[in-house]
Write a protein that holds these residues in place. Structure first.
Motif, PDB file in Angstrom:
ATOM      1  N   ALA A   1       3.447   6.357  -2.334  1.00 44.01           N
ATOM      2  CA  ALA A   1       4.714   7.053  -2.559  1.00 44.01           C
ATOM      3  C   ALA A   1       4.834   7.524  -4.004  1.00 44.01           C
ATOM      4  CB  ALA A   1       5.882   6.127  -2.213  1.00 44.01           C
ATOM      5  N   ILE A   2       4.375   6.678  -4.951  1.00 45.01           N
ATOM      6  CA  ILE A   2       4.408   7.081  -6.363  1.00 45.01           C
ATOM      7  C   ILE A   2       3.506   8.281  -6.601  1.00 45.01           C
ATOM      8  CG2 ILE A   2       3.850   6.334  -8.696  1.00 45.01           C
ATOM      9  CD1 ILE A   2       4.641   3.509  -7.884  1.00 45.01           C
ATOM     10  N   SER A   3       2.321   8.269  -6.014  1.00 44.80           N
ATOM     11  CA  SER A   3       1.399   9.398  -6.171  1.00 44.80           C
ATOM     12  C   SER A   3       2.012  10.682  -5.620  1.00 44.80           C
ATOM     13  CB  SER A   3       0.075   9.102  -5.457  1.00 44.80           C
ATOM     14  OG  SER A   3      -0.552   7.970  -6.019  1.00 44.80           O
ATOM     15  N   LYS A   4       2.651  10.582  -4.465  1.00 39.60           N
ATOM     16  CA  LYS A   4       3.287  11.761  -3.873  1.00 39.60           C
ATOM     17  C   LYS A   4       4.389  12.296  -4.781  1.00 39.60           C
ATOM     18  CE  LYS A   4       5.552  13.366   0.361  1.00 39.60           C
ATOM     19  NZ  LYS A   4       6.697  13.960  -0.339  1.00 39.60           N
ATOM     20  N   SER A   5       5.178  11.396  -5.354  1.00 45.37           N
ATOM     21  CA  SER A   5       6.260  11.835  -6.239  1.00 45.37           C
ATOM     22  C   SER A   5       5.712  12.514  -7.480  1.00 45.37           C
ATOM     23  CB  SER A   5       7.112  10.620  -6.635  1.00 45.37           C
ATOM     24  OG  SER A   5       7.693  10.014  -5.506  1.00 45.37           O
ATOM     25  N   LEU A   6       4.664  11.947  -8.068  1.00 39.92           N
ATOM     26  CA  LEU A   6       4.073  12.562  -9.248  1.00 39.92           C
ATOM     27  C   LEU A   6       3.511  13.945  -8.941  1.00 39.92           C
ATOM     28  CD1 LEU A   6       2.233   9.468 -10.768  1.00 39.92           C
ATOM     29  CD2 LEU A   6       4.274  10.589 -11.669  1.00 39.92           C
ATOM     30  N   LEU A   7       2.863  14.079  -7.799  1.00 33.87           N
ATOM     31  CA  LEU A   7       2.300  15.373  -7.428  1.00 33.87           C
ATOM     32  C   LEU A   7       3.411  16.385  -7.154  1.00 33.87           C
ATOM     33  CD1 LEU A   7      -0.647  14.217  -5.136  1.00 33.87           C
ATOM     34  CD2 LEU A   7      -0.806  15.195  -7.422  1.00 33.87           C
ATOM     35  N   ASP A   8       4.488  15.926  -6.515  1.00 35.27           N
ATOM     36  CA  ASP A   8       5.606  16.834  -6.250  1.00 35.27           C
ATOM     37  C   ASP A   8       6.232  17.331  -7.545  1.00 35.27           C
ATOM     38  OD1 ASP A   8       5.230  16.600  -3.554  1.00 35.27           O
ATOM     39  OD2 ASP A   8       6.780  15.051  -3.275  1.00 35.27           O
ATOM     40  N   VAL A   9       6.392  16.409  -8.501  1.00 31.28           N
ATOM     41  CA  VAL A   9       6.975  16.801  -9.786  1.00 31.28           C
ATOM     42  C   VAL A   9       6.066  17.777 -10.510  1.00 31.28           C
ATOM     43  CG1 VAL A   9       7.629  15.957 -12.070  1.00 31.28           C
ATOM     44  CG2 VAL A   9       8.330  14.704 -10.040  1.00 31.28           C
ATOM     45  N   ALA A  10       4.764  17.499 -10.520  1.00 32.51           N
ATOM     46  CA  ALA A  10       3.822  18.383 -11.207  1.00 32.51           C
ATOM     47  C   ALA A  10       3.777  19.761 -10.557  1.00 32.51           C
ATOM     48  CB  ALA A  10       2.434  17.747 -11.207  1.00 32.51           C
TER      49      ALA A  10
ATOM     50  N   GLU B   1      -0.109  13.505 -18.677  1.00 25.75           N
ATOM     51  CA  GLU B   1       0.642  12.306 -18.334  1.00 25.75           C
ATOM     52  C   GLU B   1       0.595  12.045 -16.833  1.00 25.75           C
ATOM     53  OE1 GLU B   1       5.198  10.520 -18.644  1.00 25.75           O
ATOM     54  OE2 GLU B   1       4.688  12.429 -19.594  1.00 25.75           O
ATOM     55  N   VAL B   2       0.680  13.133 -16.052  1.00 25.68           N
ATOM     56  CA  VAL B   2       0.585  12.977 -14.598  1.00 25.68           C
ATOM     57  C   VAL B   2      -0.762  12.388 -14.209  1.00 25.68           C
ATOM     58  CG1 VAL B   2       0.538  14.212 -12.399  1.00 25.68           C
ATOM     59  CG2 VAL B   2       2.227  14.814 -14.135  1.00 25.68           C
ATOM     60  N   LEU B   3      -1.831  12.905 -14.816  1.00 25.13           N
ATOM     61  CA  LEU B   3      -3.170  12.412 -14.483  1.00 25.13           C
ATOM     62  C   LEU B   3      -3.327  10.942 -14.872  1.00 25.13           C
ATOM     63  CD1 LEU B   3      -5.402  15.465 -15.493  1.00 25.13           C
ATOM     64  CD2 LEU B   3      -4.740  14.737 -13.202  1.00 25.13           C
ATOM     65  N   ASP B   4      -2.800  10.568 -16.038  1.00 25.88           N
ATOM     66  CA  ASP B   4      -2.907   9.180 -16.479  1.00 25.88           C
ATOM     67  C   ASP B   4      -2.166   8.247 -15.516  1.00 25.88           C
ATOM     68  OD1 ASP B   4      -4.403   9.936 -18.627  1.00 25.88           O
ATOM     69  OD2 ASP B   4      -2.724   9.967 -20.041  1.00 25.88           O
TER      70      ASP B   4
ATOM     71  N   VAL C   1      -2.057   4.409 -10.888  1.00 27.61           N
ATOM     72  CA  VAL C   1      -1.601   4.101  -9.533  1.00 27.61           C
ATOM     73  C   VAL C   1      -2.774   4.003  -8.576  1.00 27.61           C
ATOM     74  CG1 VAL C   1      -0.266   4.963  -7.583  1.00 27.61           C
ATOM     75  CG2 VAL C   1       0.672   5.105  -9.888  1.00 27.61           C
ATOM     76  N   ASN C   2      -3.733   4.907  -8.723  1.00 24.28           N
ATOM     77  CA  ASN C   2      -4.910   4.888  -7.849  1.00 24.28           C
ATOM     78  C   ASN C   2      -5.742   3.633  -8.079  1.00 24.28           C
ATOM     79  OD1 ASN C   2      -6.682   6.336  -5.917  1.00 24.28           O
ATOM     80  ND2 ASN C   2      -8.118   6.273  -7.627  1.00 24.28           N
ATOM     81  N   THR C   3      -5.864   3.216  -9.333  1.00 24.00           N
ATOM     82  CA  THR C   3      -6.605   1.993  -9.645  1.00 24.00           C
ATOM     83  C   THR C   3      -5.943   0.782  -8.992  1.00 24.00           C
ATOM     84  OG1 THR C   3      -7.359   2.905 -11.750  1.00 24.00           O
ATOM     85  CG2 THR C   3      -7.430   0.506 -11.500  1.00 24.00           C
TER      86      THR C   3
ATOM     87  N   LEU D   1       0.824  -1.209   0.000  1.00 21.57           N
ATOM     88  CA  LEU D   1       0.000   0.000   0.000  1.00 21.57           C
ATOM     89  C   LEU D   1       0.859   1.259   0.000  1.00 21.57           C
ATOM     90  CD1 LEU D   1      -2.814  -1.016   2.506  1.00 21.57           C
ATOM     91  CD2 LEU D   1      -3.099  -0.521   0.073  1.00 21.57           C
ATOM     92  N   ARG D   2       2.030   1.189   0.596  1.00 22.90           N
ATOM     93  CA  ARG D   2       2.893   2.361   0.635  1.00 22.90           C
ATOM     94  C   ARG D   2       3.446   2.700  -0.744  1.00 22.90           C
ATOM     95  NH1 ARG D   2       8.108   1.838   4.319  1.00 22.90           N
ATOM     96  NH2 ARG D   2       8.545   0.335   2.643  1.00 22.90           N
TER      97      ARG D   2
END
Length: 363
Positions: free
Chosen positions: A157-166, A176-179, A184-186, A152-153
């Motif tokens: 962690a991937i979501s946090k990294s994508l949001l930080d980059v965006a 691309e971030v949304l996709d 990841v959310n799925t 679960l982590r």
């Protein structure tokens, strides 16, 4: 639960033993006294004279000896009963100490009662077996919790990294971030639902109904047929009416997982899957067999563990959440069945689920 203090079992055994011994001695002395008294009366009557009173003679000559014997029996009964009770209850003390040790959280302790088989040793062996099962279950739960937390982590962690980059890089492609976030959310949602399903199966919180496994096999095959076609896998389903008792939803999930597993972990473009149902030797059987790579036995034995995917059999785009066969195992166990995994000599895997047979309802 609070209890009022009472006598120890050892003291109760001692008093019971001494009381029984004294009672038996008293009855024996009474019997002897009656016999001697009767003999005195007969002797007096035969002589035809009343030289003396037989009762007084009996009391004067026999009563002191009887009293001494009763005191001896009482003391002997108390001492002997105390020693015998201690020896008899010794194994129970070991079981009690082991129980207290286990209550503190130490499940590795074993009684290992020596000696020949009896009631106490049977109890000790059963207690040791229970501790072994509890220790294995706790270790499995701890390992599962650690693996679940790790799994679960990862998407979080991937979501946090994508949001930080965006947020820090305005030029980054938002689409691309949304996709990637959606993917990841799925995956996180699928993992959570799988964990909930696994927990539900372990709790056996379902209502048993009559169900036909052959119909479930057909439904699972039809549902997963598009996936099989995309992977170039041919599915063959056969079997007679296979009545069982259980949760239709859970048994369908079990069948879906097995067929999905057989499709994904197969030979690309030329794989085959066989789904077979039937009743054999008083058991309801569901067998899912697939072609694929040759699997070593040591890998097959670990595939039912949660999050044990077997890297040799994983496709990067179809990795799943690693709970497919773990869910199958839990559902099978919840239905009082057995699960058998056998590697095929020519490659692939054969998985057989055996459930207790149920008589199909009369039409």
């Amino acid at each position: 639960m609070g209890r009022a203090p009472g006598l120890s079992v050892r003291l109760k055994f001692t008093l019971s033993y001494a009381g029984f011994l004294v009672l038996a001695g008293a009855l024996a002395l009474v019997a002897v006294g009656v016999f001697l008294l009767r003999q005195g009366w007969l002797q007096t009557n035969e002589e035809g004279a009343w030289k003396s009173n037989p009762v007084i003679d009996f009391v004067r000559d026999f009563a002191p000896t009887a009293a001494a014997v009763m005191v001896f029996l009482l003391v002997f009964g108390l001492l002997g009963g105390w020693v015998l009770a201690g020896r008899m209850l010794g194994p129970l003390a070991r079981i009690t100490n082991a129980t207290r040790t286990a209550a503190t959280g130490s499940l590795s302790h074993r009684i290992r009662m020596p000696g020949r088989q009896d009631e106490f040793r049977e109890l000790a062996d059963a207690f040791d077996a229970m501790l072994a099962r509890l220790e294995a279950h706790v270790a499995e739960q701890q390992r599962f919790a650690a693996n679940a937390s790790h799994e679960l982590r990862t998407p979080l962690a991937i979501s946090k990294s994508l949001l930080d980059v965006a947020r820090t890089d305005p030029s980054y492609d938002t689409g691309e971030v949304l996709d990637r976030l959606q993917a990841v959310n799925t995956r996180a949602i699928d993992l959570t639902e799988a964990l909930l399903l696994l927990s539900r199966a372990d709790r056996r919180s379902f209502t048993r109904e009559q169900v036909d496994l052959s119909l479930l096999a057909e439904e699972a095959t039809e549902t997963l047929l598009p996936l099989a076609e995309r992977n170039g896998v041919t599915i063959e389903t056969r079997g007679d009416i296979t009545p069982a008792s259980g949760s239709p939803a859970l048994l369908l999930q079990l069948t879906m997982n097995l067929v999905h597993n057989a499709i994904v972990h197969n030979l690309p473009g030329q794989g085959r899957v066989w789904v077979i149902t039937g009743v054999h030797s008083g058991a309801v059987m569901l067998t899912v067999e697939n072609t694929g790579e040759i699997l070593p036995p040591h890998l097959v034995s670990t595939l039912t563990e949660p999050f044990q995917r077997g890297t040799e059999r994983i496709h990067a785009h179809q990795a799943g959440v690693g709970l497919g066969l773990a869910i199958v195992t839990a559902i099978t166990r919840a239905h009082d069945g057995t699960l058998t995994l056998t590697p095929r000599d020519t490659g692939g895997l054969r998985i057989t689920v055996a459930l207790p047979a149920r008589t199909s309802p009369q039409s």
